[in-house]
Design a protein around this motif. Structure first.
Motif, short mmCIF file in Angstrom:
data_model
loop_
_atom_site.label_atom_id
_atom_site.label_comp_id
_atom_site.label_asym_id
_atom_site.label_seq_id
_atom_site.Cartn_x
_atom_site.Cartn_y
_atom_site.Cartn_z
N SER A 110 61.99 -47.57 -11.88
CA SER A 110 62.72 -48.15 -10.74
C SER A 110 64.08 -47.49 -10.62
O SER A 110 64.75 -47.27 -11.64
CB SER A 110 62.91 -49.66 -10.93
N GLN A 122 58.09 -55.46 -10.23
CA GLN A 122 59.02 -54.37 -9.95
C GLN A 122 60.44 -54.84 -10.22
O GLN A 122 60.80 -55.96 -9.91
CB GLN A 122 58.89 -53.92 -8.49
N HIS A 135 64.27 -54.59 -9.28
CA HIS A 135 65.13 -54.19 -8.18
C HIS A 135 66.55 -53.99 -8.70
O HIS A 135 67.09 -54.89 -9.36
CB HIS A 135 65.12 -55.26 -7.09
#
Length: 125
Positions: free
Chosen positions: A114, A1, A3
């Protein structure tokens, strides 16, 4: 992922400039296209600008074309949005985004993998 953390928002008078920054961590951001979206009160989140993984190709909403410039520095894992000639209608929460693909295929929020937490930009008249 991936960020993402935005910075650089604030209150500014119409006609002035602001520069938003987005710092990425986690999974390598350089492998994905990046973008900026914004959301004004009572409105849907809308596309502002996008850039492919290499930084060669950029895309803009008609409302900001010629005033905003998106850029990225893959060595530093950052992305920026230079906003010039700001207008009161630019007032919104601005979100940094990483797309699902390395090239910009579609600029819909549904293509984002994201999101950052958002930074407020307020332009006074």
């Amino acid at each position: 992922q991936v960020h993402l953390v935005e910075s650089g928002g604030g209150l500014v008078q119409a006609g002035r400039s602001l520069r938003l920054s987005c710092a990425a961590s986690g999974r390598t951001f350089s492998g994905y296209a990046g973008g900026w979206f914004r959301q004004a009160p009572g409105k849907d989140r809308e596309f502002v600008a996008a850039i492919n993984w290499s930084g060669v190709n950029t895309y803009y909403a008609d409302s900001v074309k010629g005033r905003f410039t998106i850029s990225r520095d893959n060595a530093k894992n950052t992305m920026s949005l230079q906003m010039n000639s700001l207008k009161p209608e630019d007032t919104a929460v601005y979100y940094c985004a990483a797309f699902r693909t390395s090239m910009v295929v579609r600029t819909s929020p549904l293509e984002v993998r994201s999101w950052g937490q958002g930074t407020q930009v307020t332009v006074s008249s």
